[in-house]
Design an enzyme around this catalytic site. Sequence first.
Site, PDB file in Angstrom:
ATOM      1  N   ASN A   1      17.821  31.792  11.718  1.00 45.75           N
ATOM      2  CA  ASN A   1      17.727  32.434  13.036  1.00 45.75           C
ATOM      3  C   ASN A   1      17.958  33.925  12.826  1.00 45.75           C
ATOM      4  O   ASN A   1      19.088  34.345  12.591  1.00 45.75           O
ATOM      5  CB  ASN A   1      18.777  31.819  13.976  1.00 45.75           C
TER       6      ASN A   1
ATOM      7  N   LYS B   1      17.706  36.308  14.949  1.00 41.58           N
ATOM      8  CA  LYS B   1      18.244  37.004  16.121  1.00 41.58           C
ATOM      9  C   LYS B   1      17.470  38.320  16.332  1.00 41.58           C
ATOM     10  O   LYS B   1      16.283  38.361  16.068  1.00 41.58           O
ATOM     11  CB  LYS B   1      19.761  37.200  15.960  1.00 41.58           C
TER      12      LYS B   1
ATOM     13  N   HIS C   1      21.425  28.342  22.542  1.00 47.47           N
ATOM     14  CA  HIS C   1      22.288  29.082  21.612  1.00 47.47           C
ATOM     15  C   HIS C   1      23.442  29.700  22.396  1.00 47.47           C
ATOM     16  O   HIS C   1      23.261  30.115  23.545  1.00 47.47           O
ATOM     17  CB  HIS C   1      21.481  30.173  20.899  1.00 47.47           C
TER      18      HIS C   1
ATOM     19  N   GLU D   1      24.579  32.479  22.267  1.00 44.97           N
ATOM     20  CA  GLU D   1      24.270  33.851  22.680  1.00 44.97           C
ATOM     21  C   GLU D   1      23.351  33.879  23.904  1.00 44.97           C
ATOM     22  O   GLU D   1      23.267  34.901  24.587  1.00 44.97           O
ATOM     23  CB  GLU D   1      23.668  34.637  21.500  1.00 44.97           C
TER      24      GLU D   1
ATOM     25  N   GLU E   1      27.054  24.372  16.583  1.00 38.79           N
ATOM     26  CA  GLU E   1      27.451  25.744  16.257  1.00 38.79           C
ATOM     27  C   GLU E   1      28.735  26.105  17.003  1.00 38.79           C
ATOM     28  O   GLU E   1      28.684  26.543  18.158  1.00 38.79           O
ATOM     29  CB  GLU E   1      26.347  26.728  16.674  1.00 38.79           C
TER      30      GLU E   1
ATOM     31  N   GLY F   1      28.907  34.365  13.085  1.00 36.55           N
ATOM     32  CA  GLY F   1      28.940  35.778  12.721  1.00 36.55           C
ATOM     33  C   GLY F   1      30.341  36.302  12.431  1.00 36.55           C
ATOM     34  O   GLY F   1      30.553  37.501  12.332  1.00 36.55           O
TER      35      GLY F   1
ATOM     36  N   SER G   1      28.367  30.889  10.139  1.00 35.65           N
ATOM     37  CA  SER G   1      28.821  31.427   8.858  1.00 35.65           C
ATOM     38  C   SER G   1      28.465  30.552   7.656  1.00 35.65           C
ATOM     39  O   SER G   1      29.243  30.443   6.705  1.00 35.65           O
ATOM     40  CB  SER G   1      30.327  31.721   8.900  1.00 35.65           C
TER      41      SER G   1
ATOM     42  N   GLY H   1      22.352  32.225  10.418  1.00 32.19           N
ATOM     43  CA  GLY H   1      22.113  33.560  10.965  1.00 32.19           C
ATOM     44  C   GLY H   1      22.099  34.590   9.848  1.00 32.19           C
ATOM     45  O   GLY H   1      21.111  34.762   9.131  1.00 32.19           O
TER      46      GLY H   1
HETATM   47  P1  13P Z   1      25.823  33.252  11.371  1.00 26.08           P
HETATM   48  O1  13P Z   1      25.247  32.379  10.276  1.00 26.08           O
HETATM   49  O2  13P Z   1      25.516  34.687  11.203  1.00 26.08           O
HETATM   50  O3  13P Z   1      27.255  32.936  11.626  1.00 26.08           O
HETATM   51  O4  13P Z   1      25.029  32.825  12.712  1.00 26.08           O
HETATM   52  C1  13P Z   1      24.933  31.494  13.040  1.00 26.08           C
HETATM   53  C2  13P Z   1      23.992  31.329  14.181  1.00 26.08           C
HETATM   54  O5  13P Z   1      24.307  31.698  15.292  1.00 26.08           O
HETATM   55  C3  13P Z   1      22.686  30.731  13.914  1.00 26.08           C
HETATM   56  O6  13P Z   1      22.009  30.428  15.091  1.00 26.08           O
END
Ligand code: 13P
Length: 267
Positions: free
Chosen positions: A11, A13, A97, A99, A182, A188, A228, A249
């Site tokens: 992803n 983003k 998600h 976010e 997640e 992140g 992560s 991510g």
């Molecule tokens: P990270 O791998 O950067 O923690 O992000 C995970 C994520 O939100 C994937 O959709």
Amino acid sequence: MKKRRPLVAGNWKMNYTAAEAAAVVQQLLRAVAMREDVDVVLCPSFLSLWRVHDVLKGERVQLGAQDVFWAASGAFTGSVSATMLAEAGVSYCVVGHSETRGRFGKLEVPENAVGYFAETDETVRLKIEALLGHGIAPILCVGETLAEREAGQTDEVIAAQLRGALAGFDEAELAGLVIAYEPVWAIGTGKVCEVDEAERVCATLRHELEAMLGEELAERTRVLYGGSVKPDNARALFDQPNIDGGLVGGASLKADDFSKVIAAANA
Ligand code: 13P
């Protein structure tokens, strides 16, 4: 031997212009030996989809989107429909998600807040319906915040998200569904969920799916872990019996790191 075919999705983003995305995809294709028995999906920004689609022609990597709007067309400024995604060659789409969920029902975005786009279980459900109508497999994200985890509500929160998003669909419609656990506090932040706990929650999601839609669907559905995931922890996570790959991510942005995460699913 895994019961289900592993899937690793990147992803991206809001990272990379279309030109940058194309270059990173080319690096990735050089860095990794794609195997028949692992599905790899890249989810660039909407504006990069066509460009990445061209680079991926004839390759084993599939294209994913990060969101969709549920209506077929109309006065929905700024939105992208499932028809448009299908035209761009999209096979998977992330929905729910943390976010994009609107966990607090607020429109302002305070620092460290999650949920920028006011997505709810009901709009996630509508998005899934739109995707299924176009043969696009939803990657449904669920996960608890740190406060919910500390209050002992993890299982209840993820079960409610699952039930809300999948209400009214039958087993046949959801044949291509992918779920991603997640935990919001692990996204992140570099704080990965302990492997045993990630496995426990993914198994809980599978039991919940079984209760809702039957054993066959629950056994067939891929449940990913996200939050992560890095080259050095991916293998231990993907080795778990109920974790069928990852939604990645930060570590999917660099061809070198992502190819190592993909290799961990090849085990
Ligand atoms: P990270 O791998 O950067 O923690 O992000 C995970 C994520 O939100 C994937 O959709």
